[in-house]
Design an enzyme around this catalytic site. Structure first.
Site: not given
Ligand code: GLU
Length: 436
Positions: A207-209, A211
């Site tokens: 996911s986004k976290r 990167g």
């Protein structure tokens, strides 16, 4: 084994093309090309609230950039509403669908489940047991007259003659519903292959976290499409040996669903960087320069390009040091711009009072050189270290920090040659006045 393969990639245009979606597209594309089949593109834009034109364009751009060309489409589901209405009508007539008035949502149509058990053989996971008696009658046409995903997907896959549905395993739970629809509509069933999801480096769902997750972001950072394709191909598939660098042709030749893993793959950024640098190094220098131009321009470094030949030499010199195209600009900034960022540690370590006479001497002697060629520079610097009886590094390091701002760079003679006399002397002068 020519079996008239026809596969599809049907993104919902609600955002960027994510790495997971890109991999699904790639596996479909490889499967089609391996089997001399067709790869079709279908935009599943029936969610009026979430679908946008812009997202569609971005997805098409990403696929094109990755080199995943399609043989048919893009079809837009929003332009096929009549087709879905017709098939809803058929089910209503057969008594396999019924109207329901949904509060605030209008008049929807639900599909009538008849309770048949629909196990299916997944080409990756084997037999999947499921019991449709657990599935409730579900909506196939919403109050706004638009079809739901499950319905539009089956109508299209059926009408478009899709032979293999290869998609992420987040859709596994939809498959029994879809099979029930195929049967009710009288379409031939495709084969299903559900690909395990991609995990981030820490083992949780990517996911986004973790990167960058979209193809657009990787493109902007300066990954080459061939490298990204090669990397993504190996996220859940292997050619059957430990070969990691594969050309597209090799991937096409070797790709089979049998070699797709049942378990999730982890996204390894270090490996992607390694692979990208390999592709960078293998690129003919002129092509690499073409790829670098937009990054040089974006950094406003255009004006710093001395000549084509100069840029050629600089790229050649740094080719093995940058892992992404954007990193080239960061590494070589001192060649394009006079705003040098001096690394504190490097300054403390190499630009000390004790070095003063050595560096001043170097400054004077470099001033005397006529052409800043590697040969002359080498002769000059070596004679200075001899005179002062110091090792070569004792001189090279302070000079390097003085002209580049840090203690790591390409070879010192090449560096000075490319910087040229004026910049080199100016920076040495600044160093002498500021740090020594
Ligand atoms: N539009 C669906 C998605 O983007 C397609 C799923 C499928 O391949 O059936 O997830």
């Amino acid at each position: 084994m020519s079996l008239n393969v026809k596969v599809r990639f049907p993104p919902s245009p609600t955002g960027f093309l994510h790495i997971g979606g890109a991999r699904t597209a790639l596996y479909n594309w490889l499967f089609a090309r391996h089997n001399d089949g067709k790869f079709i593109l279908r935009i599943e834009d029936t969610d009026q609230q979430r679908s946008t034109e812009e997202a569609t364009q971005t997805i098409l751009d990403s696929l094109t950039w990755l080199g995943l060309d399609w043989d048919e489409g893009p079809y837009h589901q929003s332009e096929r509403l009549e087709v879905y209405h017709e098939y809803v009508e058929k089910l209503l007539k057969k008594g396999r669908a019924f109207y329901v008035d949904e509060p605030e949502k209008g008049r929807a149509v639900r599909f009538k489940i008849t309770g048949e058990v629909t196990d299916f053989d997944d080409l990756i996971h084997g037999n999947i047991k499921s019991d449709t008696s657990l599935i409730e009658d579900f909506v196939i046409q919403k109050g706004d007259g638009f079809p739901t995903y499950n319905f539009a997907c089956v109508v299209d896959d059926g009408l478009m003659g899709i032979t293999h549905v290869i998609r992420g395993d987040d859709h596994m739970s939809n498959t029994p519903r879809q099979i029930a629809l195929y049967k009710a509509l009288g379409f031939e069933l495709p084969r299903f292959a559900h690909i395990p999801m991609i995990l981030g480096e820490d083992g949780s769902r990517m996911s986004k976290r973790h990167g960058a997750t979209s193809v657009t972001e990787y493109r902007e950072k300066g990954y080459l499409p061939d490298a990204l394709v090669n990397f993504i191909a190996l996220l859940g598939w292997s050619p059957g040996n430990d070969q990691e660098l594969l050309t597209r042709q090799e991937m096409i030749e070797k790709f089979t669903l049998k070699r797709v893993n049942k378990t999730s793959a982890r996204f390894d950024n270090t490996k992607l960087d390694w692979m990208n640098s390999k592709y960078i190094q293998d690129l003919p220098i002129e092509n690499l320069i073409n790829e670098l131009h937009p990054y040089i321009k974006k950094a406003n470094f255009n004006g710093g390009i001395i000549s084509d030949e100069w840029l050629h030499k600089l790229v050649e010199l740094y080719k093995e040091r940058f892992k992404t195209l954007s990193e080239f600009v960061t590494l070589t900034a001192p060649f394009f711009s006079d705003e040098i960022e001096y690394d504190d540690t490097a300054v403390q370590k190499h630009l000390k009072k004790g070095n003063s006479s050595l560096i001043k001497d170097a400054y004077e002697k470099l001033k005397e050189i006529r052409t800043f060629s590697i040969k002359e520079l080498e002769g000059c610097l070596r004679s200075i270290t001899n005179e002062h009886s110091v090792s070569f590094g004792k001189l090279a390091q302070p000079i390097r920090v003085a002209v580049i701002g840090k203690s790591a760079s390409a070879g010192i003679f090449e560096t000075l040659e490319l910087l040229g006399k004026e910049k080199t002397l100016k920076r040495l002068e600044y160093t002498i006045n500021t740090f020594l």
